[in-house]
Design an enzyme around this catalytic site. Structure first.
Site, short mmCIF file in Angstrom:
data_model
loop_
_atom_site.label_atom_id
_atom_site.label_comp_id
_atom_site.label_asym_id
_atom_site.label_seq_id
_atom_site.Cartn_x
_atom_site.Cartn_y
_atom_site.Cartn_z
N SER A 122 0.83 -1.19 0.00
CA SER A 122 0.00 0.00 0.00
C SER A 122 0.87 1.25 0.00
CB SER A 122 -0.92 0.00 1.23
OG SER A 122 -1.66 -1.19 1.28
N CYS A 143 -4.44 -2.15 0.67
CA CYS A 143 -4.80 -3.48 0.18
C CYS A 143 -5.08 -4.35 1.40
CB CYS A 143 -3.67 -4.06 -0.65
SG CYS A 143 -4.09 -5.62 -1.46
N HIS A 168 1.12 15.69 -2.99
CA HIS A 168 1.81 16.66 -3.84
C HIS A 168 1.13 18.01 -3.65
CE1 HIS A 168 3.62 13.20 -5.88
NE2 HIS A 168 2.40 12.71 -6.00
#
Length: 262
Positions: free
Chosen positions: A113, A141, A118
Protein backbone atom coordinates in the site's frame (compact mmCIF):
# COMPACT_ATOMS: atom_id res chain seq x y z
CA UNK A 1 -22.52 -10.26 11.08
CA UNK A 2 -20.90 -13.58 10.17
CA UNK A 3 -17.36 -13.13 8.85
CA UNK A 4 -16.76 -14.16 5.25
CA UNK A 5 -14.17 -16.94 5.03
CA UNK A 6 -11.69 -16.08 2.31
CA UNK A 7 -9.44 -18.20 0.15
CA UNK A 8 -6.05 -16.61 0.84
CA UNK A 9 -5.47 -12.91 1.51
CA UNK A 10 -8.04 -10.15 1.04
CA UNK A 11 -6.44 -8.36 -1.92
CA UNK A 12 -9.11 -5.78 -2.69
CA UNK A 13 -7.47 -2.41 -3.34
CA UNK A 14 -9.29 0.57 -1.84
CA UNK A 15 -8.13 3.97 -3.00
CA UNK A 16 -9.02 7.41 -1.67
CA UNK A 17 -7.91 10.34 -3.83
CA UNK A 18 -8.72 13.94 -3.05
CA UNK A 19 -7.81 17.52 -3.72
CA UNK A 20 -7.81 20.14 -1.00
CA UNK A 21 -7.87 23.82 -1.95
CA UNK A 22 -7.07 26.94 0.06
CA UNK A 23 -7.99 30.28 -1.53
CA UNK A 24 -6.50 33.63 -0.48
CA UNK A 25 -6.69 37.29 -1.50
CA UNK A 26 -3.18 38.49 -2.35
CA UNK A 27 -2.50 41.89 -3.95
CA UNK A 28 0.44 41.93 -6.37
CA UNK A 29 2.94 42.90 -3.68
CA UNK A 30 1.81 39.97 -1.47
CA UNK A 31 1.66 37.13 -4.00
CA UNK A 32 5.23 35.95 -3.63
CA UNK A 33 5.04 36.27 0.16
CA UNK A 34 1.94 34.04 0.14
CA UNK A 35 3.65 31.39 -1.98
CA UNK A 36 6.73 31.53 0.25
CA UNK A 37 4.51 31.12 3.33
CA UNK A 38 2.68 28.10 1.87
CA UNK A 39 5.96 26.59 0.71
CA UNK A 40 7.29 26.79 4.26
CA UNK A 41 4.07 25.80 6.06
CA UNK A 42 3.61 22.70 3.88
CA UNK A 43 7.18 21.77 3.08
CA UNK A 44 8.30 18.18 2.59
CA UNK A 45 9.13 17.71 6.28
CA UNK A 46 5.65 18.90 7.41
CA UNK A 47 3.94 16.74 4.80
CA UNK A 48 6.01 13.74 5.84
CA UNK A 49 4.79 14.14 9.42
CA UNK A 50 1.16 14.35 8.24
CA UNK A 51 1.56 11.09 6.30
CA UNK A 52 3.26 9.45 9.30
CA UNK A 53 0.21 10.38 11.36
CA UNK A 54 -2.05 8.82 8.71
CA UNK A 55 0.00 5.61 8.84
CA UNK A 56 -0.42 5.57 12.62
CA UNK A 57 -4.18 6.09 12.36
CA UNK A 58 -4.60 3.09 10.07
CA UNK A 59 -2.05 0.99 11.96
CA UNK A 60 0.49 0.63 9.14
CA UNK A 61 4.22 0.01 9.22
CA UNK A 62 6.24 2.48 7.13
CA UNK A 63 8.62 0.73 4.72
CA UNK A 64 10.07 3.67 2.83
CA UNK A 65 9.70 7.45 2.52
CA UNK A 66 10.73 9.62 -0.44
CA UNK A 67 10.24 13.38 -0.14
CA UNK A 68 11.26 16.42 -2.15
CA UNK A 69 10.85 20.20 -2.07
CA UNK A 70 10.76 21.84 -5.52
CA UNK A 71 12.06 25.08 -7.01
CA UNK A 72 10.30 27.49 -7.43
CA UNK A 73 7.53 25.96 -5.24
CA UNK A 74 5.71 22.82 -4.18
CA UNK A 75 6.65 19.56 -2.49
CA UNK A 76 5.98 15.82 -2.79
CA UNK A 77 6.06 12.89 -0.39
CA UNK A 78 5.57 9.20 -1.24
CA UNK A 79 5.33 6.63 1.54
CA UNK A 80 5.22 2.87 1.10
CA UNK A 81 3.37 1.10 3.92
CA UNK A 82 2.85 -2.53 4.82
CA UNK A 83 0.89 -4.76 7.18
CA UNK A 84 0.54 -3.28 10.63
CA UNK A 85 0.42 -4.82 14.08
CA UNK A 86 -0.13 -8.55 14.48
CA UNK A 87 -3.55 -8.07 16.00
CA UNK A 88 -6.83 -9.60 14.86
CA UNK A 89 -8.67 -7.07 12.75
CA UNK A 90 -12.27 -6.15 13.48
CA UNK A 91 -13.12 -5.55 9.83
CA UNK A 92 -16.75 -4.69 10.57
CA UNK A 93 -15.70 -1.82 12.85
CA UNK A 94 -12.92 -0.55 10.58
CA UNK A 95 -15.16 -0.50 7.51
CA UNK A 96 -18.29 0.86 9.19
CA UNK A 97 -19.78 4.05 7.77
CA UNK A 98 -18.54 6.32 10.55
CA UNK A 99 -15.91 9.06 10.94
CA UNK A 100 -12.33 8.09 11.66
CA UNK A 101 -10.20 9.40 14.53
CA UNK A 102 -8.56 12.78 14.94
CA UNK A 103 -6.28 10.94 15.51
CA UNK A 104 -6.46 7.78 17.60
CA UNK A 105 -4.76 4.53 16.73
CA UNK A 106 -6.79 2.15 14.59
CA UNK A 107 -5.39 -1.36 14.18
CA UNK A 108 -5.33 -2.79 10.66
CA UNK A 109 -3.53 -5.21 8.38
CA UNK A 110 -2.15 -3.69 5.19
CA UNK A 111 0.10 -4.92 2.41
CA UNK A 112 1.56 -3.36 -0.75
CA UNK A 113 0.00 0.00 0.00
CA UNK A 114 1.03 3.62 -0.29
CA UNK A 115 0.26 7.19 0.72
CA UNK A 116 1.28 10.18 -1.42
CA UNK A 117 0.87 13.96 -1.31
CA UNK A 118 1.81 16.66 -3.84
CA UNK A 119 1.34 20.41 -3.38
CA UNK A 120 0.72 23.15 -5.94
CA UNK A 121 0.83 26.80 -4.73
CA UNK A 122 -0.09 29.23 -7.53
CA UNK A 123 -1.41 32.73 -8.29
CA UNK A 124 -3.81 34.03 -10.92
CA UNK A 125 -1.88 36.15 -13.47
CA UNK A 126 -4.57 38.82 -13.82
CA UNK A 127 -6.47 38.94 -10.52
CA UNK A 128 -5.40 39.20 -6.88
CA UNK A 129 -6.36 35.61 -5.99
CA UNK A 130 -3.88 32.88 -5.03
CA UNK A 131 -4.65 29.23 -4.42
CA UNK A 132 -2.94 26.31 -2.75
CA UNK A 133 -3.83 22.76 -3.82
CA UNK A 134 -2.78 19.52 -2.17
CA UNK A 135 -3.38 16.22 -3.97
CA UNK A 136 -3.47 13.25 -1.61
CA UNK A 137 -3.80 9.52 -2.33
CA UNK A 138 -4.23 6.81 0.29
CA UNK A 139 -4.32 3.32 -1.19
CA UNK A 140 -4.67 0.21 0.98
CA UNK A 141 -4.80 -3.48 0.18
CA UNK A 142 -6.66 -5.63 2.71
CA UNK A 143 -9.51 -5.25 5.13
CA UNK A 144 -9.37 -1.59 6.15
CA UNK A 145 -10.68 1.31 4.12
CA UNK A 146 -8.48 4.43 3.84
CA UNK A 147 -11.62 6.48 4.54
CA UNK A 148 -10.79 6.16 8.24
CA UNK A 149 -7.97 8.69 7.67
CA UNK A 150 -10.26 11.21 5.99
CA UNK A 151 -11.21 13.26 9.05
CA UNK A 152 -7.61 13.76 10.08
CA UNK A 153 -6.49 14.82 6.60
CA UNK A 154 -9.27 17.39 6.16
CA UNK A 155 -8.26 18.96 9.48
CA UNK A 156 -4.54 18.93 8.59
CA UNK A 157 -4.98 21.52 5.84
CA UNK A 158 -6.81 24.83 5.50
CA UNK A 159 -9.63 23.32 3.46
CA UNK A 160 -11.94 25.71 1.61
CA UNK A 161 -12.79 23.10 -1.02
CA UNK A 162 -12.36 19.32 -0.84
CA UNK A 163 -12.97 17.04 -3.84
CA UNK A 164 -12.80 13.30 -3.11
CA UNK A 165 -12.96 10.04 -5.03
CA UNK A 166 -13.10 6.57 -3.48
CA UNK A 167 -12.96 3.37 -5.49
CA UNK A 168 -12.54 -0.36 -4.86
CA UNK A 169 -10.54 -2.33 -7.43
CA UNK A 170 -9.90 -6.00 -8.03
CA UNK A 171 -11.59 -8.86 -6.20
CA UNK A 172 -11.06 -11.30 -3.37
CA UNK A 173 -12.22 -14.91 -3.44
CA UNK A 174 -14.03 -16.93 -0.79
CA UNK A 175 -13.38 -20.62 -0.06
CA UNK A 176 -16.09 -21.72 -2.52
CA UNK A 177 -14.30 -19.86 -5.31
CA UNK A 178 -16.84 -17.02 -5.60
CA UNK A 179 -15.36 -13.58 -6.30
CA UNK A 180 -16.25 -10.58 -4.12
CA UNK A 181 -15.69 -7.12 -5.57
CA UNK A 182 -16.40 -5.20 -2.36
CA UNK A 183 -16.19 -6.29 1.27
CA UNK A 184 -18.02 -3.49 3.11
CA UNK A 185 -21.22 -1.48 2.86
CA UNK A 186 -20.85 2.11 1.72
CA UNK A 187 -23.47 4.61 0.58
CA UNK A 188 -21.47 7.86 0.65
CA UNK A 189 -18.07 9.26 1.56
CA UNK A 190 -20.01 11.77 3.66
CA UNK A 191 -20.70 9.06 6.25
CA UNK A 192 -16.98 9.06 7.13
CA UNK A 193 -16.87 12.79 7.91
CA UNK A 194 -17.61 14.00 11.43
CA UNK A 195 -20.86 15.90 12.00
CA UNK A 196 -19.17 19.12 13.14
CA UNK A 197 -17.12 19.17 9.93
CA UNK A 198 -20.09 18.33 7.70
CA UNK A 199 -22.09 21.25 9.08
CA UNK A 200 -19.45 23.69 7.85
CA UNK A 201 -19.62 22.57 4.21
CA UNK A 202 -22.04 22.43 1.31
CA UNK A 203 -21.67 18.89 -0.06
CA UNK A 204 -22.78 17.01 -3.15
CA UNK A 205 -22.36 13.37 -4.20
CA UNK A 206 -22.00 11.68 -7.57
CA UNK A 207 -21.90 7.92 -6.91
CA UNK A 208 -21.89 4.93 -9.28
CA UNK A 209 -22.80 2.17 -6.85
CA UNK A 210 -22.69 -0.74 -9.31
CA UNK A 211 -19.09 0.19 -10.20
CA UNK A 212 -18.07 0.87 -6.57
CA UNK A 213 -17.16 4.48 -7.42
CA UNK A 214 -17.94 7.27 -4.94
CA UNK A 215 -17.41 11.00 -5.44
CA UNK A 216 -18.02 13.84 -2.97
CA UNK A 217 -17.40 17.58 -3.20
CA UNK A 218 -17.25 19.95 -0.21
CA UNK A 219 -17.43 23.76 -0.31
CA UNK A 220 -17.02 25.85 2.83
CA UNK A 221 -20.25 27.71 3.64
CA UNK A 222 -18.85 30.62 5.66
CA UNK A 223 -16.54 32.90 3.66
CA UNK A 224 -15.80 35.71 6.11
CA UNK A 225 -13.49 38.11 4.25
CA UNK A 226 -11.06 38.40 7.17
CA UNK A 227 -10.26 34.67 6.80
CA UNK A 228 -9.12 35.17 3.20
CA UNK A 229 -6.76 38.12 3.59
CA UNK A 230 -3.08 37.26 3.61
CA UNK A 231 -2.36 40.48 5.52
CA UNK A 232 -5.10 40.54 8.16
CA UNK A 233 -4.72 44.23 9.02
CA UNK A 234 -5.50 45.47 5.50
CA UNK A 235 -7.95 48.37 5.36
CA UNK A 236 -10.60 48.40 2.62
CA UNK A 237 -13.66 50.46 1.84
CA UNK A 238 -17.04 48.71 1.74
CA UNK A 239 -16.96 48.83 -2.06
CA UNK A 240 -13.50 47.25 -2.13
CA UNK A 241 -14.59 44.54 0.31
CA UNK A 242 -17.55 43.69 -1.92
CA UNK A 243 -15.32 43.43 -5.00
CA UNK A 244 -12.82 41.19 -3.19
CA UNK A 245 -15.60 38.99 -1.86
CA UNK A 246 -16.96 38.55 -5.40
CA UNK A 247 -13.50 37.55 -6.68
CA UNK A 248 -13.11 34.97 -3.92
CA UNK A 249 -16.58 33.51 -4.39
CA UNK A 250 -16.11 33.24 -8.15
CA UNK A 251 -12.75 31.48 -7.74
CA UNK A 252 -14.21 28.99 -5.25
CA UNK A 253 -17.32 28.34 -7.35
CA UNK A 254 -15.21 27.70 -10.46
CA UNK A 255 -13.04 25.18 -8.60
CA UNK A 256 -16.03 23.49 -6.93
CA UNK A 257 -18.09 23.12 -10.12
CA UNK A 258 -15.11 22.59 -12.45
CA UNK A 259 -15.95 25.35 -14.95
CA UNK A 260 -15.02 28.98 -15.67
CA UNK A 261 -17.64 31.69 -15.23
CA UNK A 262 -15.71 34.72 -16.54
Amino acid sequence: MKKLKLHGFNNLTKSLSFNIYDVCYTPADQKQAYIDYIDEAYNADRLTQILKDVAEIIGANILNIAHQDYDPQGASVTMLIAEGMDTEVDAEQLNSESPGPLPETVLAHLDKSHITVHTYPESHPDTEISTFRADIDVSTCGQISPLKALNYLIHSFESDIVIMDYKIRGFTRDVSGQKHYIDHNITSIQKYISEDTSEKYQMIDVNVYQEHLFHTKMLLKETELENYLFEKESAFSEEEKKAIQEQLQQEMAEIFYGRNYA
